[in-house]
Motif scaffolding. Structure first.
Motif, PDB file in Angstrom:
ATOM      1  N   THR A 171       3.460   3.877  -3.470  1.00 53.36           N
ATOM      2  CA  THR A 171       2.230   3.930  -2.688  1.00 53.36           C
ATOM      3  C   THR A 171       2.484   3.583  -1.225  1.00 53.36           C
ATOM      4  O   THR A 171       1.880   4.177  -0.323  1.00 53.36           O
ATOM      5  CB  THR A 171       1.170   2.989  -3.288  1.00 53.36           C
ATOM      6  N   ALA A 172       3.394   2.655  -0.971  1.00 51.78           N
ATOM      7  CA  ALA A 172       3.694   2.250   0.404  1.00 51.78           C
ATOM      8  C   ALA A 172       4.253   3.401   1.236  1.00 51.78           C
ATOM      9  O   ALA A 172       4.177   3.364   2.464  1.00 51.78           O
ATOM     10  CB  ALA A 172       4.666   1.072   0.410  1.00 51.78           C
ATOM     11  N   ARG A 173       4.772   4.419   0.593  1.00 50.19           N
ATOM     12  CA  ARG A 173       5.296   5.570   1.343  1.00 50.19           C
ATOM     13  C   ARG A 173       4.186   6.342   2.044  1.00 50.19           C
ATOM     14  O   ARG A 173       4.442   7.019   3.037  1.00 50.19           O
ATOM     15  CB  ARG A 173       6.066   6.507   0.422  1.00 50.19           C
ATOM     16  N   VAL A 174       2.948   6.252   1.528  1.00 48.13           N
ATOM     17  CA  VAL A 174       1.853   7.038   2.100  1.00 48.13           C
ATOM     18  C   VAL A 174       0.663   6.205   2.550  1.00 48.13           C
ATOM     19  O   VAL A 174      -0.212   6.704   3.248  1.00 48.13           O
ATOM     20  CB  VAL A 174       1.368   8.126   1.106  1.00 48.13           C
ATOM     21  N   GLU A 175       0.610   4.956   2.167  1.00 47.94           N
ATOM     22  CA  GLU A 175      -0.530   4.099   2.501  1.00 47.94           C
ATOM     23  C   GLU A 175      -0.485   3.700   3.974  1.00 47.94           C
ATOM     24  O   GLU A 175       0.567   3.321   4.489  1.00 47.94           O
ATOM     25  CB  GLU A 175      -0.516   2.851   1.618  1.00 47.94           C
ATOM     26  N   ALA A 176      -1.614   3.771   4.641  1.00 50.61           N
ATOM     27  CA  ALA A 176      -1.686   3.396   6.055  1.00 50.61           C
ATOM     28  C   ALA A 176      -1.951   1.909   6.246  1.00 50.61           C
ATOM     29  O   ALA A 176      -1.548   1.333   7.250  1.00 50.61           O
ATOM     30  CB  ALA A 176      -2.782   4.211   6.751  1.00 50.61           C
ATOM     31  N   ASP A 177      -2.625   1.282   5.286  1.00 47.71           N
ATOM     32  CA  ASP A 177      -3.060  -0.102   5.456  1.00 47.71           C
ATOM     33  C   ASP A 177      -2.350  -1.021   4.462  1.00 47.71           C
ATOM     34  O   ASP A 177      -2.657  -1.008   3.262  1.00 47.71           O
ATOM     35  CB  ASP A 177      -4.577  -0.189   5.248  1.00 47.71           C
ATOM     36  N   PRO A 178      -1.410  -1.845   4.929  1.00 46.99           N
ATOM     37  CA  PRO A 178      -0.680  -2.728   4.009  1.00 46.99           C
ATOM     38  C   PRO A 178      -1.578  -3.761   3.335  1.00 46.99           C
ATOM     39  O   PRO A 178      -1.245  -4.271   2.273  1.00 46.99           O
ATOM     40  CB  PRO A 178       0.367  -3.397   4.899  1.00 46.99           C
ATOM     41  N   ARG A 179      -2.739  -4.043   3.935  1.00 51.87           N
ATOM     42  CA  ARG A 179      -3.635  -5.044   3.335  1.00 51.87           C
ATOM     43  C   ARG A 179      -4.096  -4.611   1.944  1.00 51.87           C
ATOM     44  O   ARG A 179      -4.281  -5.449   1.058  1.00 51.87           O
ATOM     45  CB  ARG A 179      -4.843  -5.283   4.235  1.00 51.87           C
ATOM     46  N   ARG A 180      -4.267  -3.338   1.747  1.00 53.81           N
ATOM     47  CA  ARG A 180      -4.689  -2.826   0.434  1.00 53.81           C
ATOM     48  C   ARG A 180      -3.664  -3.188  -0.648  1.00 53.81           C
ATOM     49  O   ARG A 180      -4.027  -3.619  -1.742  1.00 53.81           O
ATOM     50  CB  ARG A 180      -4.863  -1.313   0.537  1.00 53.81           C
ATOM     51  N   LEU A 181      -2.389  -3.037  -0.317  1.00 51.93           N
ATOM     52  CA  LEU A 181      -1.345  -3.346  -1.292  1.00 51.93           C
ATOM     53  C   LEU A 181      -1.147  -4.853  -1.440  1.00 51.93           C
ATOM     54  O   LEU A 181      -0.834  -5.332  -2.533  1.00 51.93           O
ATOM     55  CB  LEU A 181      -0.044  -2.642  -0.912  1.00 51.93           C
ATOM     56  N   ARG A 182      -1.350  -5.601  -0.365  1.00 48.66           N
ATOM     57  CA  ARG A 182      -1.281  -7.069  -0.479  1.00 48.66           C
ATOM     58  C   ARG A 182      -2.362  -7.585  -1.413  1.00 48.66           C
ATOM     59  O   ARG A 182      -2.146  -8.518  -2.186  1.00 48.66           O
ATOM     60  CB  ARG A 182      -1.414  -7.712   0.901  1.00 48.66           C
ATOM     61  N   ARG A 183      -3.561  -6.987  -1.333  1.00 49.79           N
ATOM     62  CA  ARG A 183      -4.645  -7.384  -2.249  1.00 49.79           C
ATOM     63  C   ARG A 183      -4.256  -7.087  -3.701  1.00 49.79           C
ATOM     64  O   ARG A 183      -4.573  -7.867  -4.607  1.00 49.79           O
ATOM     65  CB  ARG A 183      -5.938  -6.668  -1.874  1.00 49.79           C
ATOM     66  N   ALA A 184      -3.576  -5.973  -3.916  1.00 50.67           N
ATOM     67  CA  ALA A 184      -3.139  -5.633  -5.276  1.00 50.67           C
ATOM     68  C   ALA A 184      -2.127  -6.670  -5.774  1.00 50.67           C
ATOM     69  O   ALA A 184      -2.177  -7.072  -6.953  1.00 50.67           O
ATOM     70  CB  ALA A 184      -2.513  -4.234  -5.300  1.00 50.67           C
ATOM     71  N   VAL A 185      -1.232  -7.113  -4.913  1.00 54.16           N
ATOM     72  CA  VAL A 185      -0.275  -8.165  -5.288  1.00 54.16           C
ATOM     73  C   VAL A 185      -1.020  -9.440  -5.662  1.00 54.16           C
ATOM     74  O   VAL A 185      -0.733 -10.064  -6.689  1.00 54.16           O
ATOM     75  CB  VAL A 185       0.741  -8.420  -4.141  1.00 54.16           C
ATOM     76  N   ASP A 186      -1.983  -9.836  -4.840  1.00 52.47           N
ATOM     77  CA  ASP A 186      -2.752 -11.045  -5.136  1.00 52.47           C
ATOM     78  C   ASP A 186      -3.497 -10.930  -6.458  1.00 52.47           C
ATOM     79  O   ASP A 186      -3.524 -11.877  -7.268  1.00 52.47           O
ATOM     80  CB  ASP A 186      -3.738 -11.340  -4.004  1.00 52.47           C
ATOM     81  N   ALA A 187      -4.093  -9.759  -6.719  1.00 53.86           N
ATOM     82  CA  ALA A 187      -4.828  -9.555  -7.976  1.00 53.86           C
ATOM     83  C   ALA A 187      -3.886  -9.630  -9.170  1.00 53.86           C
ATOM     84  O   ALA A 187      -4.213 -10.224 -10.205  1.00 53.86           O
ATOM     85  CB  ALA A 187      -5.557  -8.212  -7.945  1.00 53.86           C
ATOM     86  N   LEU A 188      -2.704  -9.059  -9.030  1.00 56.42           N
ATOM     87  CA  LEU A 188      -1.725  -9.106 -10.115  1.00 56.42           C
ATOM     88  C   LEU A 188      -1.342 -10.554 -10.412  1.00 56.42           C
ATOM     89  O   LEU A 188      -1.347 -10.979 -11.568  1.00 56.42           O
ATOM     90  CB  LEU A 188      -0.480  -8.300  -9.744  1.00 56.42           C
ATOM     91  N   LEU A 189      -1.021 -11.305  -9.378  1.00 54.50           N
ATOM     92  CA  LEU A 189      -0.601 -12.687  -9.588  1.00 54.50           C
ATOM     93  C   LEU A 189      -1.726 -13.550 -10.138  1.00 54.50           C
ATOM     94  O   LEU A 189      -1.490 -14.445 -10.954  1.00 54.50           O
ATOM     95  CB  LEU A 189      -0.025 -13.259  -8.294  1.00 54.50           C
TER      96      LEU A 189
END
Length: 192
Positions: A171-189
């Protein structure tokens, strides 16, 4: 008559890895490799046999170096969830800092070649297995320390972490906003 150009095969594999990582296997031409390695086509084929053989060496090099680095980060001391968060966010930061957005060569190879290429699939699965084993060991450590619910299946959670990691890297290859993926990391943890 001039002497043939000498080259270091280890350096050549490293340079080829960069080309395959940037362009993918199918889009990389023998000429791309010749240009990157600074050798003639004859030398390329004499040293490595084929584009495919060189790709396999490059993918092994990537697997060995990247899996070792990731496992080393996971094995540091400190709270388990903090280590997981640091590792996942570090990988995301690395992906977003790369202007070419190359992502992970193993993930890219899985997406490009998939199940139809058994040798490449086996190399990628071995890397994923190594990472999943490190996740499982870390989760079991967290269970022993009381950070993670001991009734949860550590192997299943490790599989979830691996699947999330692969998804994040792709997803990071095409995502413009890293905050979206950081939120996913937080939700996973938080789910652990």
């Amino acid at each position: 008559m001039g002497r043939p150009k000498q080259f270091d095969p280890d350096v050549a594999v490293e340079q080829a890895m960069e080309v395959f990582w940037r362009k993918g296997y199918a889009a990389t031409t023998p000429q791309d490799l010749v240009d990157a390695l600074g050798i003639g086509k004859g030398s390329l084929y004499h040293a490595f046999g084929s584009k495919r053989a060189l790709f396999d060496l490059a993918l092994r090099r990537y697997r060995d170096s990247q899996a070792l680095a990731l496992v080393g980060l996971l094995e540091r001391s400190g709270p388990v969830k903090e280590r997981l968060r640091e590792v996942l966010l570090l990988l995301l930061e690395t992906d977003f800092a790369d202007p070419d957005r190359r992502g992970c060569l193993a993930v890219n190879t899985a997406a490009e070649l998939g199940k139809g290429d058994e040798p490449a699939g086996l190399l990628v699965r071995r890397m994923f297995d190594r990472i999943e084993d490190a996740f499982r060991a870390l989760l079991e450590e967290g269970q022993r320390a009381g950070e993670i619910d001991a009734s949860r299946d550590a192997a299943a959670l490790a599989g979830l972490l691996l699947a999330t990691l692969v998804g994040l890297r792709l997803t990071a290859r095409v995502e413009a906003d890293p905050r979206r993926l950081r939120r996913a990391v937080d939700a996973l943890l938080d789910s652990l």
